[in-house]
Motif scaffolding. Structure first.
Motif, mmCIF file in Angstrom:
data_model
loop_
_atom_site.group_PDB
_atom_site.id
_atom_site.type_symbol
_atom_site.label_atom_id
_atom_site.label_comp_id
_atom_site.label_asym_id
_atom_site.label_seq_id
_atom_site.Cartn_x
_atom_site.Cartn_y
_atom_site.Cartn_z
ATOM 1 N N GLN A 1 0.823 -1.210 0.000
ATOM 2 C CA GLN A 1 0.000 0.000 0.000
ATOM 3 C C GLN A 1 0.853 1.255 0.000
ATOM 4 O OE1 GLN A 1 -2.772 -0.143 3.178
ATOM 5 N NE2 GLN A 1 -4.272 -1.318 2.034
ATOM 6 N N ARG A 2 1.882 1.208 0.876
ATOM 7 C CA ARG A 2 2.784 2.361 0.927
ATOM 8 C C ARG A 2 3.444 2.582 -0.425
ATOM 9 N NH1 ARG A 2 4.346 0.495 5.957
ATOM 10 N NH2 ARG A 2 6.253 -0.391 5.143
ATOM 11 N N GLU A 3 3.874 1.458 -1.028
ATOM 12 C CA GLU A 3 4.550 1.494 -2.328
ATOM 13 C C GLU A 3 3.629 2.099 -3.376
ATOM 14 O OE1 GLU A 3 8.286 0.217 -4.125
ATOM 15 O OE2 GLU A 3 7.543 0.728 -2.150
ATOM 16 N N GLN A 4 2.370 1.637 -3.353
ATOM 17 C CA GLN A 4 1.400 2.136 -4.318
ATOM 18 C C GLN A 4 1.224 3.643 -4.170
ATOM 19 O OE1 GLN A 4 -1.994 -0.288 -3.594
ATOM 20 N NE2 GLN A 4 -1.629 -1.611 -5.349
ATOM 21 N N LEU A 5 1.130 4.052 -2.894
ATOM 22 C CA LEU A 5 0.982 5.479 -2.627
ATOM 23 C C LEU A 5 2.166 6.254 -3.179
ATOM 24 C CD1 LEU A 5 -0.511 5.882 0.929
ATOM 25 C CD2 LEU A 5 -1.043 7.283 -1.066
ATOM 26 N N ARG A 6 3.354 5.660 -2.945
ATOM 27 C CA ARG A 6 4.571 6.312 -3.398
ATOM 28 C C ARG A 6 4.547 6.436 -4.919
ATOM 29 N NH1 ARG A 6 9.422 5.274 -4.965
ATOM 30 N NH2 ARG A 6 8.956 3.072 -5.175
ATOM 31 N N ILE A 7 4.111 5.320 -5.592
ATOM 32 C CA ILE A 7 4.077 5.320 -7.055
ATOM 33 C C ILE A 7 3.115 6.379 -7.554
ATOM 34 C CG2 ILE A 7 3.330 3.959 -9.047
ATOM 35 C CD1 ILE A 7 4.589 1.535 -7.639
ATOM 36 N N ILE A 8 1.955 6.459 -6.898
ATOM 37 C CA ILE A 8 0.965 7.463 -7.297
ATOM 38 C C ILE A 8 1.563 8.857 -7.162
ATOM 39 C CG2 ILE A 8 -1.225 8.535 -6.634
ATOM 40 C CD1 ILE A 8 -2.205 5.670 -5.963
ATOM 41 N N GLU B 1 4.688 9.608 -7.124
ATOM 42 C CA GLU B 1 5.766 9.782 -8.074
ATOM 43 C C GLU B 1 5.202 10.086 -9.451
ATOM 44 O OE1 GLU B 1 8.890 6.595 -8.313
ATOM 45 O OE2 GLU B 1 9.423 7.710 -6.511
ATOM 46 N N ARG B 2 4.127 9.348 -9.763
ATOM 47 C CA ARG B 2 3.512 9.539 -11.071
ATOM 48 C C ARG B 2 3.021 10.987 -11.203
ATOM 49 N NH1 ARG B 2 -0.841 5.276 -12.048
ATOM 50 N NH2 ARG B 2 0.877 3.814 -12.206
ATOM 51 N N THR C 1 4.175 13.518 -9.541
ATOM 52 C CA THR C 1 5.355 14.363 -9.651
ATOM 53 C C THR C 1 5.894 14.277 -11.063
ATOM 54 O OG1 THR C 1 5.817 13.510 -7.465
ATOM 55 C CG2 THR C 1 7.475 14.938 -8.432
ATOM 56 N N PHE C 2 5.906 13.010 -11.575
ATOM 57 C CA PHE C 2 6.438 12.798 -12.906
ATOM 58 C C PHE C 2 5.635 13.575 -13.934
ATOM 59 C CE2 PHE C 2 6.457 10.405 -16.892
ATOM 60 C CZ PHE C 2 7.808 10.415 -17.165
ATOM 61 N N SER C 3 4.298 13.431 -13.837
ATOM 62 C CA SER C 3 3.498 14.126 -14.845
ATOM 63 C C SER C 3 3.633 15.630 -14.669
ATOM 64 C CB SER C 3 2.039 13.684 -14.794
ATOM 65 O OG SER C 3 1.525 13.840 -13.522
ATOM 66 N N GLU C 4 3.790 16.051 -13.412
ATOM 67 C CA GLU C 4 4.061 17.477 -13.204
ATOM 68 C C GLU C 4 5.360 17.867 -13.873
ATOM 69 O OE1 GLU C 4 4.139 18.470 -9.035
ATOM 70 O OE2 GLU C 4 2.038 17.833 -8.819
ATOM 71 N N ASN C 5 6.354 16.994 -13.634
ATOM 72 C CA ASN C 5 7.668 17.263 -14.198
ATOM 73 C C ASN C 5 7.610 17.280 -15.714
ATOM 74 O OD1 ASN C 5 8.895 17.522 -11.791
ATOM 75 N ND2 ASN C 5 9.835 15.497 -11.772
ATOM 76 N N SER C 6 6.920 16.261 -16.278
ATOM 77 C CA SER C 6 6.925 16.178 -17.732
ATOM 78 C C SER C 6 6.142 17.351 -18.323
ATOM 79 C CB SER C 6 6.372 14.838 -18.205
ATOM 80 O OG SER C 6 5.042 14.718 -17.839
ATOM 81 N N LEU C 7 5.154 17.807 -17.550
ATOM 82 C CA LEU C 7 4.411 18.978 -17.995
ATOM 83 C C LEU C 7 5.339 20.192 -18.019
ATOM 84 C CD1 LEU C 7 1.222 18.834 -18.485
ATOM 85 C CD2 LEU C 7 1.121 20.517 -16.648
ATOM 86 N N ARG C 8 6.102 20.277 -16.914
ATOM 87 C CA ARG C 8 7.021 21.401 -16.799
ATOM 88 C C ARG C 8 8.054 21.329 -17.933
ATOM 89 N NH1 ARG C 8 9.815 20.930 -11.756
ATOM 90 N NH2 ARG C 8 7.733 20.364 -11.056
ATOM 91 N N GLU C 9 8.550 20.071 -18.141
ATOM 92 C CA GLU C 9 9.554 19.836 -19.167
ATOM 93 C C GLU C 9 9.011 20.257 -20.536
ATOM 94 O OE1 GLU C 9 11.341 15.710 -20.200
ATOM 95 O OE2 GLU C 9 11.940 16.253 -18.158
ATOM 96 N N LYS C 10 7.752 19.869 -20.754
ATOM 97 C CA LYS C 10 7.105 20.182 -22.013
ATOM 98 C C LYS C 10 7.070 21.698 -22.230
ATOM 99 C CE LYS C 10 4.016 17.037 -23.484
ATOM 100 N NZ LYS C 10 2.736 16.302 -23.445
#
Ligand SMILES: *[C@@H]1O[C@H](CO)[C@@H](O)[C@H](O)[C@H]1NC(C)=O
Length: 508
Positions: A287-294, A296-297, A299-308
């Motif tokens: 559960q913790r891992e899933q939360l972390r992945i969510i 991260e995802r 953050t990632f999509s934020e990052n990729s948005l920023r990158e874009k």
């Protein structure tokens, strides 16, 4: 005559009374019987006159004279007999003539213990004696059970033995034979005799403990070994010392098995519990891992948005270096057709149209194997940029090439050969290094931006529709004029009727 008669009467009376008089004799000391066996309660008339015509009554003195056996008028009359004696009593009929009124009692029980009255009565005389019957019962082999654990890790061992008479002595001994004090002792009697039970608490492992039950000539002993596997696993063995009795050990083995079984179940349930706890922990971790992945995802999509957004800015900037790229028809492979505005190129599968008689120089400029074409204009100092549409092309390579590149035969498009390019072939995207490097692109590029920073030796490629960076060659030694290059593979038939590659001119 009268005198004679009287004398005769007297004599006969004396003789009569003398003949009638008798004593009843029995044992002077208590009689011992063993439970389960037969016993004869001795009783006889003295002098030995026939008791056949007499009344012989055996009864329990200690049970309000309840009848045990009654013989009267030449037969047994046992209708009022105590039920517990039914079928177990017998007089010796042949011995009655000799005045032997002994009673045979079969299958002695502990409840038979007590005081018996042997009462014998003739027409004119009676007498009785008391027989004290003691019944000895050897009880069951002792049984050790593990009664549980206390908080401090001690093991409760209970030893129990049943069916003794009289009361036996039960002791716990350690391996040195020293008597241990029992914490709990319990003795009770029922119709089956004395039951004794003693409990001790032990703390030592790999030690033998003995439980001994003793009664007169009988002794039974059982030992338990507390193994190092936590005083837990049990090995019970039996030592039977008996001077008189043959004892069964089946009970002990059964109990040992029971104890082992109980232990097994206990450890099994403990194991299950541990597994359960582990699963729970795993669950929590997942559960913790899933939360972390969510997270991260996100953050990632934020990052990729920023990158874009950053890339958008970058591309906006790069477009300032946009060059007006046109295609060099002379360099094009004969199976390539360049549009009139020299902005598009595509493959034709037909024989190339023989234009004006080939000059050697033109032939030398052409790619003869690989389906490539160069740009008209070369760049040797400034940065430049162009975009090209590769939509629907099954094979394409775009980039830049040195002026001196080899255009003949099989070419490997790599920097050593003067090519800096990326492309698609065999459904894979490649950076054309030596050897080619596969690129993992999440989206198929439709429009590719190519930027050359001549001074810094950098050639970058961007997917300008999704604003993703594709690949960058860095620190290249660019010392020749560089021309845009466009290739559509080398198999004419594969690319037949394919869409054109278009150089974009809508950059502003
Ligand atoms: C009476 O008879 C029984 C059975 O035969 C015998 O065992 C017992 O010794 C006899 N008792 C006496 C006093 O003779």
């Amino acid at each position: 005559m009268k005198f004679v008669c009287v004398t005769l009467l007297i004599i006969s009376g004396i003789t009569d009374s003398r003949a009638d008089k008798f004593d009843v004799a029995g044992p002077a000391v208590p009689l011992m019987a063993v439970s389960g066996e037969d016993v004869i309660l001795p009783c006889s008339v003295k002098p030995s006159i026939s008791a056949v015509n007499m009344r012989v009554e055996w009864s329990r003195l200690d049970q309000r004279g309840s009848v045990v056996h009654l013989y009267e008028d030449h037969e047994d009359r046992n209708t009022d007999q105590l039920p517990s004696y039914r079928g177990r009593t017998r007089l010796f009929k042949d011995e009655l003539e000799k005045g032997n009124t002994s009673l045979k009692l079969s299958r002695v029980q502990i409840s038979d213990e007590g005081l018996y009255k042997c009462f014998v009565k003739s027409k004119s005389w009676y007498d009785d004696i008391t027989v004290n019957l003691r019944v000895e019962a050897v009880g069951s082999a002792p049984v050790i059970t593990v009664d549980g654990f206390d908080g401090s890790g001690g093991l409760h061992l209970q030893c129990e033995s049943k069916g003794w008479n009289p009361k036996p002595e039960l002791v716990w001994l350690n391996s040195e034979g020293v008597t241990l004090t029992s914490e709990y002792t319990d003795t009770h009697t029922d119709t089956d005799g004395f039951n004794v039970k003693h409990t001790i608490t032990v703390y030592k492992s790999d030690t033998k403990y003995h439980c001994r039950v003793k009664l007169k000539h009988h002794m039974m002993e059982i030992e338990i070994i507390t193994s190092s596997k936590m005083l837990h696993s049990l090995k019970a063995s039996v030592v039977l010392i008996s001077f008189g009795a043959v004892l069964s050990v089946i009970g002990i083995i059964l109990i040992a098995m029971f104890v082992c079984k109980k232990r097994e179940l206990q450890s099994k349930s403990q194991r299950l519990q541990r597994d359960d706890e582990r699963l729970q922990r795993d669950d929590e971790r997942i559960q913790r891992e899933q939360l972390r992945i969510i997270n991260e995802r996100e953050t990632f999509s934020e990052n990729s948005l920023r990158e874009k957004r950053i890339l958008e800015t970058v591309v906006q900037h790069l477009r300032k270096y946009a060059a007006n790229v046109t295609l060099d028809v002379d360099s094009a492979h004969p199976h390539l057709i360049v549009s009139h505005d020299k902005k598009q190129v595509r493959i034709v599968n037909t024989q190339p149209i023989e234009e004006e008689e080939d000059e050697d120089e033109v032939q030398n400029n052409k790619f003869d194997e690989y389906l490539c074409v160069l740009g008209n204009e070369g760049f040797s100092s400034d940065s430049f940029y162009y975009e090209v549409q590769v939509k629907e092309l099954p094979v394409w390579y775009v980039g830049v090439a040195s002026e001196s590149i080899n255009r003949k035969g099989q070419i490997s498009l790599n920097p050593e050969n003067g090519y800096w390019s990326v492309g698609l072939s065999s459904d894979m995207y490649w950076a054309c290094e030596n050897p080619y490097v596969p690129l993992s692109l999440s989206v198929k590029p439709q429009r590719v931006g190519v930027f050359v920073n001549y001074e810094e030796g950098r050639v970058s490629f961007y997917d300008v529709e999704t604003m993703c960076h594709i690949y960058t060659y860095t620190s290249q030694s660019l010392n020749e004029k560089l021309y845009p290059v466009f290739c559509l593979g080398h198999d004419v038939f594969l690319s037949e009727n394919s869409a054109p590659l278009i150089i974009c001119s809508d950059l502003s």
